[in-house]
Design a protein around this motif. Structure first.
Motif, PDB file in Angstrom:
ATOM      1  N   UNK A  97       0.799  -1.218   0.000  1.00 51.42           N
ATOM      2  CA  UNK A  97       0.000   0.000   0.000  1.00 51.42           C
ATOM      3  C   UNK A  97       0.830   1.266   0.000  1.00 51.42           C
ATOM      4  N   UNK A  98       2.053   1.193  -0.509  1.00 51.61           N
ATOM      5  CA  UNK A  98       2.952   2.345  -0.475  1.00 51.61           C
ATOM      6  C   UNK A  98       2.523   3.482  -1.391  1.00 51.61           C
ATOM      7  N   UNK A  99       1.732   3.200  -2.397  1.00 48.03           N
ATOM      8  CA  UNK A  99       1.316   4.249  -3.337  1.00 48.03           C
ATOM      9  C   UNK A  99      -0.038   4.824  -2.975  1.00 48.03           C
ATOM     10  N   UNK A 100      -0.411   4.707  -1.721  1.00 51.06           N
ATOM     11  CA  UNK A 100      -1.702   5.221  -1.290  1.00 51.06           C
ATOM     12  C   UNK A 100      -2.826   4.226  -1.446  1.00 51.06           C
ATOM     13  N   UNK A 101      -2.519   3.062  -1.973  1.00 57.78           N
ATOM     14  CA  UNK A 101      -3.536   2.024  -2.124  1.00 57.78           C
ATOM     15  C   UNK A 101      -3.750   1.279  -0.817  1.00 57.78           C
ATOM     16  N   UNK A 102      -4.563   0.264  -0.894  1.00 52.68           N
ATOM     17  CA  UNK A 102      -4.879  -0.554   0.275  1.00 52.68           C
ATOM     18  C   UNK A 102      -3.738  -1.524   0.557  1.00 52.68           C
ATOM     19  N   UNK A 106      -1.895  -9.971   2.264  1.00 53.22           N
ATOM     20  CA  UNK A 106      -0.769 -10.824   1.902  1.00 53.22           C
ATOM     21  C   UNK A 106       0.384  -9.941   1.478  1.00 53.22           C
ATOM     22  N   UNK A 107       1.553 -10.528   1.423  1.00 48.05           N
ATOM     23  CA  UNK A 107       2.740  -9.778   1.030  1.00 48.05           C
ATOM     24  C   UNK A 107       3.613 -10.648   0.133  1.00 48.05           C
ATOM     25  N   UNK A 108       4.455  -9.978  -0.636  1.00 48.72           N
ATOM     26  CA  UNK A 108       5.401 -10.664  -1.503  1.00 48.72           C
ATOM     27  C   UNK A 108       6.755 -10.591  -0.824  1.00 48.72           C
TER      28      UNK A 108
END
Length: 180
Positions: free
Chosen positions: A45-50, A54-56
């Motif tokens: 969510x670094x670009x303002x998204x949710x 889960x994570x990569x």
């Protein structure tokens, strides 16, 4: 390319190297490396998204999608209690090998079953039916054993209560009746 990589990573059973991912999507490794960085940022969510559940993560020599640590309890509860799906035939066979031969390594189970058991072992670990007992100091192989949850599910108090397997096995005489 980002969505294609995301799709491949969603179905991958084990971490995927940049080379494997580049081959899968038919793009150069450098472009895949940049796309992976974008996916990590997107999932976080670094670009303002949710921020996703889960994570990569880069693990060992590759990339894989994992549940975020803060959701481990929710997922564990779901897998163990809310999702009473049956085990596959492969999982049942692997579980039987582990139950009767424990403690046993993944490689030993694979040799007995003559198939790769990595994803099945992960499933059994995730459901809490087996656990890591110890790691061999010489080989680094993890040895697995059954858990109390399995005993509860089977309705037995100890592994010694499992039925003896030898009466269920063929004696090897089949097909030799005609030989004199």
């Amino acid at each position: 390319m980002d969505r294609a990589l995301e799709a491949v990573l969603m179905v991958a059973d084990e971490p995927q190297s940049l080379v494997n991912l580049a081959t899968a999507v038919g793009r150069p490794v450098a472009a895949v490396r940049q796309a992976i960085a974008r996916l990590v940022a997107d999932f976080d969510g670094e670009s303002g998204g949710v921020r996703r559940g889960f994570e990569l993560r880069e693990v060992g020599s590759g990339w894989r999608i994992y549940v975020r640590g803060e959701y481990d309890d929710v997922v564990r509860d779901y897998v163990l209690n809310q999702n009473p799906s049956r085990l596959s035939q492969a999982a049942l066979e692997t579980l039987a090998v582990i139950a009767y031969k424990q403690p046993i390594s993944r490689g030993q189970v694979a040799a007995i079953r003559a198939v790769n058991v990595d994803s099945v072992v992960r499933t059994l670990l995730g459901r809490g039916l087996i656990s890591e007992v110890y790691t061999d100091s010489e080989t680094g192989a993890i040895h697995y054993g059954t858990t109390d949850l399995l005993l509860t599910q089977l309705g037995i108090n100890s592994i010694e209560e499992l039925p003896h397997i030898s009466p269920l096995l063929a004696d090897g005489a089949e097909g030799f009746d005609d030989i004199r």
